[in-house]
Enzyme design. Structure first.
Site, mmCIF file in Angstrom:
data_model
loop_
_atom_site.group_PDB
_atom_site.id
_atom_site.type_symbol
_atom_site.label_atom_id
_atom_site.label_comp_id
_atom_site.label_asym_id
_atom_site.label_seq_id
_atom_site.Cartn_x
_atom_site.Cartn_y
_atom_site.Cartn_z
ATOM 1 C CE LYS A 13 -2.350 -0.811 3.784
ATOM 2 N NZ LYS A 13 -1.801 -2.123 4.203
ATOM 3 N NE ARG A 88 -4.779 -0.779 9.084
ATOM 4 C CZ ARG A 88 -3.590 -0.250 8.731
ATOM 5 N NH1 ARG A 88 -3.403 1.041 8.725
ATOM 6 N NH2 ARG A 88 -2.605 -1.030 8.380
ATOM 7 N NE ARG A 133 6.286 -0.539 9.995
ATOM 8 C CZ ARG A 133 5.129 -0.422 9.350
ATOM 9 N NH1 ARG A 133 5.100 0.146 8.155
ATOM 10 N NH2 ARG A 133 4.020 -0.867 9.894
HETATM 11 P P1 AMP Z 1 0.538 0.769 8.540
HETATM 12 O O1 AMP Z 1 1.827 1.466 8.311
HETATM 13 O O2 AMP Z 1 -0.572 1.272 7.698
HETATM 14 O O3 AMP Z 1 0.677 -0.728 8.497
HETATM 15 O O4 AMP Z 1 0.108 1.108 10.050
HETATM 16 C C1 AMP Z 1 0.959 0.807 11.141
HETATM 17 C C2 AMP Z 1 0.152 0.787 12.432
HETATM 18 O O5 AMP Z 1 -0.436 2.078 12.668
HETATM 19 C C3 AMP Z 1 -1.018 -0.186 12.459
HETATM 20 O O6 AMP Z 1 -0.631 -1.509 12.777
HETATM 21 C C4 AMP Z 1 -1.871 0.439 13.555
HETATM 22 O O7 AMP Z 1 -1.328 0.206 14.842
HETATM 23 C C5 AMP Z 1 -1.717 1.926 13.265
HETATM 24 N N1 AMP Z 1 -2.752 2.375 12.298
HETATM 25 C C6 AMP Z 1 -2.555 2.814 11.026
HETATM 26 N N2 AMP Z 1 -3.721 3.123 10.439
HETATM 27 C C7 AMP Z 1 -4.687 2.859 11.347
HETATM 28 C C8 AMP Z 1 -6.104 2.940 11.337
HETATM 29 N N3 AMP Z 1 -6.779 3.360 10.254
HETATM 30 N N4 AMP Z 1 -6.758 2.581 12.470
HETATM 31 C C9 AMP Z 1 -6.106 2.179 13.558
HETATM 32 N N5 AMP Z 1 -4.781 2.044 13.636
HETATM 33 C C10 AMP Z 1 -4.063 2.390 12.543
#
Ligand code: AMP
Length: 193
Positions: A13, A88, A133
């Site tokens: 993404k 999400r 990360r």
């Molecule tokens: P990502 O980089 O999109 O995988 O997001 C990393 C982390 O940020 C996720 O595992 C969640 O802990 C938090 N996060 C990102 N987007 C959301 C969302 N829309 N709702 C809740 N937590 C989020």
């Protein structure tokens, strides 16, 4: 253009969001990136989000929704955006609907990237080495896949019912995936295999 990019962790993404944003001329807004910036800055929002992120859990809806509302009201988002990683949860879908209807806009498309789970885990394990990360350890990677399946995969059906879905196979080379998405958004017939 107002677009959502969905897909499990590791589907690409973030990579596709920046490429598409450039091609489409709209800002890519990644909730994960915003949270990571806040965590690094040790801001109050970062402090709230950190423990959920480290555990591979979602940050609570109230916190995430407020942040996204604020971000979508910024000037650069007035003419369109591409949301990467939001919504999400079903609650977040409702909030996004409210934000859109308040401004008299609607979504143009929801792109869902799919990649099989072994490949996802392989990619994320590799990213753990290259990007370091905190949420890319194997146990957390598996947990994040499960959280996606339980809380986010049901959203695909919601957007399918609204006839907004564009399904894309995310396992090919980065450029081919971008070309495929751009083609589908411009109304090309989907490639048959
Ligand atoms: P990502 O980089 O999109 O995988 O997001 C990393 C982390 O940020 C996720 O595992 C969640 O802990 C938090 N996060 C990102 N987007 C959301 C969302 N829309 N709702 C809740 N937590 C989020």
């Amino acid at each position: 253009m107002r677009l959502l990019l969905m897909g499990p962790p590791g589907a690409g993404k973030g990579t596709q969001a920046s490429r598409l944003a450039e091609t489409l001329g709209v800002p890519a807004i990644s909730t994960g990136d915003i949270f990571r910036t806040e965590v690094a800055a040790r801001s109050p929002l970062g402090r709230q989000a950190q423990r959920f992120m480290t555990a591979g859990e979602y940050v609570p809806d109230e916190v995430t929704n407020e942040m996204v509302r604020g971000r979508l009201n910024e000037a650069d988002a007035a003419e369109g955006w591409l949301l990467d990683g939001y919504p999400r949860t079903l609650d977040q879908v409702g909030v996004l609907d409210d934000v859109l209807s308040a401004s008299g806009h609607r979504l143009d498309a929801v792109v869902v990237l799919s990649v099989d789970e072994d490949e996802l885990v392989r990619r994320l394990t590799e990213r753990a080495v290259t990007e370091g990360r905190a949420d890319d350890s194997e146990a957390v990677i598996r947990h994040r896949q499960q959280v996606y399946r339980e809380q986010t995969a049901p959203l695909v059906e919601v957007y399918e019912k609204r006839s907004l879905l564009t399904l894309v196979n995310g396992s090919g080379p980065v450029r081919e995936v971008t070309d495929q998405i751009v083609g589908l958004l411009h109304g090309d017939a989907p490639a048959r295999s």
